[in-house]
Scaffold this active site. Structure first.
Site, mmCIF file in Angstrom:
data_model
loop_
_atom_site.group_PDB
_atom_site.id
_atom_site.type_symbol
_atom_site.label_atom_id
_atom_site.label_comp_id
_atom_site.label_asym_id
_atom_site.label_seq_id
_atom_site.Cartn_x
_atom_site.Cartn_y
_atom_site.Cartn_z
ATOM 1 N N HIS A 182 0.359 -36.323 -35.222
ATOM 2 C CA HIS A 182 -0.354 -35.361 -36.059
ATOM 3 C C HIS A 182 -0.213 -35.772 -37.510
ATOM 4 O O HIS A 182 0.838 -36.291 -37.898
ATOM 5 C CB HIS A 182 0.224 -33.950 -35.854
ATOM 6 C CG HIS A 182 -0.691 -32.878 -36.327
ATOM 7 N ND1 HIS A 182 -0.717 -32.456 -37.637
ATOM 8 C CD2 HIS A 182 -1.629 -32.167 -35.675
ATOM 9 C CE1 HIS A 182 -1.636 -31.522 -37.756
ATOM 10 N NE2 HIS A 182 -2.217 -31.330 -36.582
ATOM 11 N N ASP A 190 -2.855 -30.212 -28.272
ATOM 12 C CA ASP A 190 -3.847 -30.644 -27.286
ATOM 13 C C ASP A 190 -3.232 -31.253 -26.034
ATOM 14 O O ASP A 190 -3.923 -31.477 -25.052
ATOM 15 C CB ASP A 190 -4.806 -31.659 -27.919
ATOM 16 C CG ASP A 190 -5.643 -31.003 -28.985
ATOM 17 O OD1 ASP A 190 -6.104 -29.881 -28.736
ATOM 18 O OD2 ASP A 190 -5.827 -31.591 -30.060
HETATM 19 N N1 CMC Z 1 -0.358 -43.040 -29.908
HETATM 20 C C1 CMC Z 1 0.180 -44.205 -30.335
HETATM 21 N N2 CMC Z 1 0.394 -44.492 -31.618
HETATM 22 C C2 CMC Z 1 0.041 -43.570 -32.534
HETATM 23 C C3 CMC Z 1 -0.509 -42.327 -32.152
HETATM 24 C C4 CMC Z 1 -0.702 -42.087 -30.776
HETATM 25 N N3 CMC Z 1 -1.241 -40.924 -30.378
HETATM 26 N N4 CMC Z 1 -0.766 -41.588 -33.262
HETATM 27 C C5 CMC Z 1 -0.377 -42.341 -34.300
HETATM 28 N N5 CMC Z 1 0.117 -43.541 -33.869
HETATM 29 C C6 CMC Z 1 0.674 -44.608 -34.706
HETATM 30 C C7 CMC Z 1 -0.429 -45.372 -35.414
HETATM 31 O O1 CMC Z 1 -0.856 -46.486 -34.677
HETATM 32 C C8 CMC Z 1 0.232 -45.729 -36.715
HETATM 33 O O2 CMC Z 1 1.035 -46.853 -36.495
HETATM 34 P P1 CMC Z 1 1.244 -47.946 -37.672
HETATM 35 O O3 CMC Z 1 1.917 -47.205 -38.806
HETATM 36 O O4 CMC Z 1 2.095 -48.964 -37.027
HETATM 37 O O5 CMC Z 1 -0.124 -48.425 -38.036
HETATM 38 C C9 CMC Z 1 1.162 -44.564 -37.015
HETATM 39 O O6 CMC Z 1 1.432 -43.967 -35.721
HETATM 40 C C10 CMC Z 1 0.555 -43.519 -37.928
HETATM 41 O O7 CMC Z 1 -0.719 -43.151 -37.396
HETATM 42 P P2 CMC Z 1 -1.980 -42.778 -38.290
HETATM 43 O O8 CMC Z 1 -3.224 -42.981 -37.507
HETATM 44 O O9 CMC Z 1 -1.878 -43.497 -39.605
HETATM 45 O O10 CMC Z 1 -1.705 -41.234 -38.550
HETATM 46 P P3 CMC Z 1 -2.775 -40.175 -38.973
HETATM 47 O O11 CMC Z 1 -2.022 -39.086 -39.636
HETATM 48 O O12 CMC Z 1 -3.890 -40.792 -39.731
HETATM 49 O O13 CMC Z 1 -3.389 -39.686 -37.585
HETATM 50 C C11 CMC Z 1 -3.819 -38.475 -35.603
HETATM 51 C C12 CMC Z 1 -3.068 -38.515 -36.946
HETATM 52 C C13 CMC Z 1 -3.666 -37.084 -34.993
HETATM 53 C C14 CMC Z 1 -5.333 -38.727 -35.830
HETATM 54 C C15 CMC Z 1 -3.217 -39.562 -34.671
HETATM 55 O O14 CMC Z 1 -1.855 -39.292 -34.455
HETATM 56 C C16 CMC Z 1 -3.973 -39.678 -33.355
HETATM 57 O O15 CMC Z 1 -4.976 -40.396 -33.293
HETATM 58 N N6 CMC Z 1 -3.497 -38.964 -32.284
HETATM 59 C C17 CMC Z 1 -4.204 -38.924 -31.029
HETATM 60 C C18 CMC Z 1 -5.352 -37.924 -31.150
HETATM 61 C C19 CMC Z 1 -4.877 -36.502 -31.114
HETATM 62 O O16 CMC Z 1 -4.039 -36.112 -30.304
HETATM 63 N N7 CMC Z 1 -5.451 -35.670 -32.021
HETATM 64 C C20 CMC Z 1 -5.162 -34.245 -32.068
HETATM 65 C C21 CMC Z 1 -4.561 -33.792 -33.348
HETATM 66 S S1 CMC Z 1 -3.935 -32.111 -33.217
HETATM 67 C C22 CMC Z 1 -5.320 -31.108 -33.050
HETATM 68 C C23 CMC Z 1 -6.147 -31.041 -34.270
HETATM 69 O O17 CMC Z 1 -5.614 -30.835 -35.361
HETATM 70 O O18 CMC Z 1 -7.368 -31.154 -34.125
#
Ligand code: CMC
Length: 429
Positions: free
Chosen positions: A306, A364
């Site tokens: 998140h 989720d």
């Molecule tokens: N599985 C594996 N690795 C992950 C995941 C995951 N679900 N989420 C983040 N990472 C890694 C990512 O690869 C990155 O690694 P590095 O620093 O080595 O590049 C690091 O963790 C940080 O990730 P980010 O994408 O920079 O973080 P963000 O804050 O931009 O993204 C997120 C947050 C929710 C989009 C992401 O965690 C994700 O894609 N999760 C899966 C989708 C999901 O469950 N979304 C629901 C969010 S909660 C409901 C809502 O608010 O709508």
């Protein structure tokens, strides 16, 4: 809000900016005059360090895993409150008295029907349209049916539009579902509470009465409370940005629905369930965990991670309990998807990659299993999120419109394109 001044150096200049403190949470540097003073903009794609507004509605402490609506912990609201009371709290700032609650329920209930021509509007969609596509269009179309509540400068019209949106969105959501399965629309029944009414509109058929299961109604009501608001997330910011131009509330909420649809936001519950189904058995989990950790593989564990929570999402804990309640009611304690989910959570939470990156299950992760067990098809999951989040969107939109300092939202950019050049006639290219 208390205000001090902070200084920092930028090249050879010393810049002084106001620093504003909220009631809790980090302070903010007010950079509104930065361009005038320095000729520079700030650059923060994804708004990771940028507050876009002042708000009194929702507070999140992502490090501690705390979520408060108007100061009340989400756990207490989910345990002791109900969804319409939560809507009232988000909109008006206080929990309703019993009289206020009765009055609010009455007003919402009297707006649940949609214009009869909306039914014909639905007939234009393909039966296999994604219900979120139908929601984006039908919520936007409300502004073509309710002209008497689109003048945002009129406080009464704003209030009527807010009631209409909270009341009609479950009706539209149920219609989207019924249309997709080829069943007749079911009209709302005002003697029922908000969530039971929604369940009935989804599952009743004219030839048979629908008996509401109180465990399901309570579970869904709780799911609605958990999803009601989440401060300045992508869809809420979209609603605020759309509303900042003076667009009518139906159009703004349609914009929020569109943004919510994406898999990184509201679409994640659908994606999480698909992922659990694909994993299938506990033995396959290590393979998927390895893929999630592989930099060269775009696969992510859906329902994990998140932007704000760097701790267990407090909503995920309640969601996990709700999931157990529903499966117990169905006599499916050993549901294979739940088994995969719990084992995946256990493995991921003890894995160095996930620990180091502070990736925990989010709301989720368990919501898909619960909704599926209640009979909703996967394509409806994000629709249910939209039903609940409408209350938060409306509260945030109302707060913005009523803020005397409100301005049209207009971010700046770092231009990296071509510099000035002269037009080249077609025969010379
Ligand atoms: N599985 C594996 N690795 C992950 C995941 C995951 N679900 N989420 C983040 N990472 C890694 C990512 O690869 C990155 O690694 P590095 O620093 O080595 O590049 C690091 O963790 C940080 O990730 P980010 O994408 O920079 O973080 P963000 O804050 O931009 O993204 C997120 C947050 C929710 C989009 C992401 O965690 C994700 O894609 N999760 C899966 C989708 C999901 O469950 N979304 C629901 C969010 S909660 C409901 C809502 O608010 O709508």
């Amino acid at each position: 809000m208390s205000e001090t001044t902070g200084s920092f150096s930028l090249g050879d200049q010393t810049v002084s900016m106001p620093v504003k403190a909220g009631t809790i949470g980090p302070s903010v540097v007010d950079i509104g005059k930065l361009y005038a003073q320095t000729g520079m903009f700030t650059y923060d794609p994804g708004f990771t360090s940028t507050a876009s507004c002042e708000s009194e509605i929702t507070y999140i402490d992502g490090d501690e895993g705390i979520l408060l609506y108007r100061g009340y912990p989400i756990e207490q609201l989910a345990e002791q409150g109900d969804f319409l009371e939560t809507c009232y709290l988000l909109l008006y700032g206080e929990l309703p008295t019993p009289t206020q609650s009765r009055d609010f329920n009455y007003r919402i209930t009297r707006h649940t029907m949609v214009h009869e021509q909306m039914a014909r509007f639905f007939q234009g969609f393909r039966r296999d349209a994604h219900p979120m596509a139908v929601m984006v269009a039908s919520v936007g179309a409300l502004s073509a049916f309710y002209h008497d509540s689109t003048d945002i400068s009129d406080q009464r019209q704003r209030m009527v539009a807010s009631m209409r949106l909270i009341a009609k969105i479950p009706t539209l959501a149920a219609m989207a579902y019924k249309y997709s399965i080829g069943q007749p629309f079911v009209y709302p029944k005002n003697e029922l509470d908000y969530t039971s009414n929604f369940l009935r509109m989804c599952y009743a058929v004219p030839c048979e009465d629908y008996k509401i299961n109180p465990i399901f109604a309570r579970a869904l009501d709780r799911i609605f409370i958990l999803h009601a608001d989440h401060e300045q997330n992508a869809s809420t910011s979209t609603v605020r940005l759309a509303g900042s131009s003076g667009a009518n509330p139906f159009a703004c909420i349609a914009a929020g629905v569109a943004c919510l649809w994406g898999p990184a936001h509201g679409g994640a519950n659908e994606a999480a369930l698909k992922m659990l189904t694909e994993i299938g058995t506990v033995e396959n989990i290590p393979k998927y965990v390895a893929r999630a950790k592989d930099k060269n593989d775009p696969f992510r564990l859906m329902g994990f991670g998140h932007r704000v929570y760097k701790n267990y999402d407090p909503r995920a804990k309640i969601m996990q309990q709700t999931c157990h309640d529903v499966l117990n009611e169905l006599g499916r304690k050993d549901d294979p998807l739940l088994e995969v989910a719990m084992e995946l959570e256990r493995i991921a939470l003890s894995d160095e990659y996930f620990i180091e990156k502070k990736l925990y299950p989010n709301i989720d992760f368990y919501s898909g299993i619960t909704l599926k067990a209640m009979g909703f098809p996967v394509s409806m999951f994000t629709v249910l999120f939209a039903v609940a989040r409408t209350s938060g969107w409306i509260a945030q939109w109302k707060e913005m419109i009523e803020d005397p300092g409100q301005k049209i939202g207009r971010p700046r950019q770092l231009y990296k394109g071509a510099t000035r050049r002269d037009y080249v006639p077609a025969d010379k290219r």
